[in-house]
Design a protein around this motif. Sequence first.
Motif, PDB file in Angstrom:
ATOM      1  N   GLN A 265       0.843  -1.203  -0.001  1.00 25.25           N
ATOM      2  CA  GLN A 265       0.190  -0.044  -0.018  1.00 25.25           C
ATOM      3  C   GLN A 265       0.736   1.240   0.015  1.00 25.25           C
ATOM      4  O   GLN A 265       0.747   2.236  -0.654  1.00 25.25           O
ATOM      5  N   VAL A 266       2.058   1.347   0.744  1.00 29.79           N
ATOM      6  CA  VAL A 266       2.833   2.444   0.938  1.00 29.79           C
ATOM      7  C   VAL A 266       3.508   2.649  -0.354  1.00 29.79           C
ATOM      8  O   VAL A 266       3.389   3.713  -1.070  1.00 29.79           O
ATOM      9  N   TYR A 267       3.948   1.499  -1.169  1.00 25.34           N
ATOM     10  CA  TYR A 267       4.614   1.734  -2.433  1.00 25.34           C
ATOM     11  C   TYR A 267       3.639   2.095  -3.583  1.00 25.34           C
ATOM     12  O   TYR A 267       3.965   3.150  -3.990  1.00 25.34           O
ATOM     13  N   ARG A 268       2.284   1.623  -3.354  1.00 23.54           N
ATOM     14  CA  ARG A 268       1.406   2.169  -4.341  1.00 23.54           C
ATOM     15  C   ARG A 268       1.135   3.566  -4.156  1.00 23.54           C
ATOM     16  O   ARG A 268       0.847   4.404  -5.240  1.00 23.54           O
ATOM     17  N   HIS A 269       1.045   4.126  -3.050  1.00 23.52           N
ATOM     18  CA  HIS A 269       0.773   5.380  -2.724  1.00 23.52           C
ATOM     19  C   HIS A 269       2.098   6.444  -3.166  1.00 23.52           C
ATOM     20  O   HIS A 269       1.666   7.543  -3.507  1.00 23.52           O
ATOM     21  N   ARG A 270       3.118   6.003  -2.866  1.00 24.18           N
ATOM     22  CA  ARG A 270       4.235   6.625  -3.176  1.00 24.18           C
ATOM     23  C   ARG A 270       4.701   6.772  -4.780  1.00 24.18           C
ATOM     24  O   ARG A 270       4.985   7.649  -5.157  1.00 24.18           O
TER      25      ARG A 270
ATOM     26  N   GLY B  60       2.660   4.997  -7.243  1.00 22.05           N
ATOM     27  CA  GLY B  60       1.582   4.845  -8.153  1.00 22.05           C
ATOM     28  C   GLY B  60       1.785   4.224  -9.571  1.00 22.05           C
ATOM     29  O   GLY B  60       1.553   4.709 -10.663  1.00 22.05           O
TER      30      GLY B  60
ATOM     31  N   GLU C 288      -6.506  -5.007   0.201  1.00 20.87           N
ATOM     32  CA  GLU C 288      -6.198  -3.905  -0.620  1.00 20.87           C
ATOM     33  C   GLU C 288      -4.316  -3.905  -0.510  1.00 20.87           C
ATOM     34  O   GLU C 288      -3.712  -3.724   0.522  1.00 20.87           O
TER      35      GLU C 288
ATOM     36  N   TYR D  67       7.849   0.069   5.867  1.00 18.09           N
ATOM     37  CA  TYR D  67       8.063   0.178   4.458  1.00 18.09           C
ATOM     38  C   TYR D  67       9.327   0.392   4.508  1.00 18.09           C
ATOM     39  O   TYR D  67      10.371  -0.148   3.708  1.00 18.09           O
TER      40      TYR D  67
END
Length: 392
Positions: free
Chosen positions: A155-160, A162, A206, A259
């Motif tokens: 989730q952190v990776y996806r937020h940072r 995209g 998610e 993360y």
Amino acid sequence: MSTSGGQTHPLHRVAIVGVATTEMARRLDTTSAEISLRAALTALDDAGLTPADVDGVVARWPGPGGTVFQPGSADWAEVFGQPLRWVCDTYPQGVPGALDAAAAVAAGLCEVALVFGGQAGVMGAAGVADYTRPDNEFLACWGSLTAAQFALVAQVYRHRFGPDPEQVAAVAATIRNAGHRNPAAVMAGRGPYTAADVLASPLVTEPFRLLDLCLATEGAAAMVITSIERARDLPRPPVTILGGGAEWHRQQYVNPPRYEEVWPLGADAARRAFGLAGLTPADVDVFGLYDINTYEVIRQFEMLGLCGEGEGAAYLAEVGIGLGGGHPTNTDGGLLSYAHIGWGGPTLKVVEAVRQLRGTAGGGQVPGAEVALVTGAGSGAQYHNVMILGRG
């Protein structure tokens, strides 16, 4: 293969000489002990050896000083019919199991080490395997599954960063299609899959959808390790251990993974392993990565330095991880589509790497493969291990 001082490293005097897997299925009508023994005996036969040759065992050890294991009233020394010189059940699978066995052989603690394990008769009707539900006081009360621990990192990776969802999903689709083509895989013939299929599958936690996550199945795997001198007298071409390493950040599935701490996990182990091998990640012909989920595959290519942080999905889309790509990955279908068998799951990676280097991987064979990389565990588990194998 030598170190800078001209001295041969002890690991380079050891080889994998036999490998085996049993049938793989969602559930098998037998026991974990029986299926594990079957894999062990088949690996010995593959190596041209017999149980009488075994004097070292890396397995769940129900004997003196060991752990509880079915059936609990017997041990492997009794099963093989003679005392053993060396036993290890600390982490009896995959890369750590192979490195422990190799170190024991190199140190003269035993001559022939057998690494084996698996599970059968343990998968119930529930959709979630028991071992994905950690039973400790920090997680059990919240019902936090192991997939959710990895999801915290993803989730952190996806937020940072995209990443493109279709490029991420294509990683899962490619590995699952390798299993679709592998007649021994649990998911054989269930494809072919597209990125759209992955994105349309049910959301589990998610950002993971069902087709992003590994299987939970039954079966067993084994490998036989001995000295390179003895290997030359055996029927199969030896596969040598060129390098290896591990990182153990903290106990898995207790404290939530952060993360910053776990996304690069394994980079130091990989540097040490490739330094010992005298190689770089660019020299790898076939990758056997621990694909417990899609993002973990992307993470490992970034960790290896083959692309920058946040660039993994786009890089893999450009380079390709299928048979015709620049980085053929999990050519048997991996944990996503071939099988994930508990105490034998990480060993499946070693078995496929050995078959690739022997040139016996069938329809998933990478032409001319000479160097293979095998990994285990990952960010959500907060430990990682790496091993580099080469043709003997």
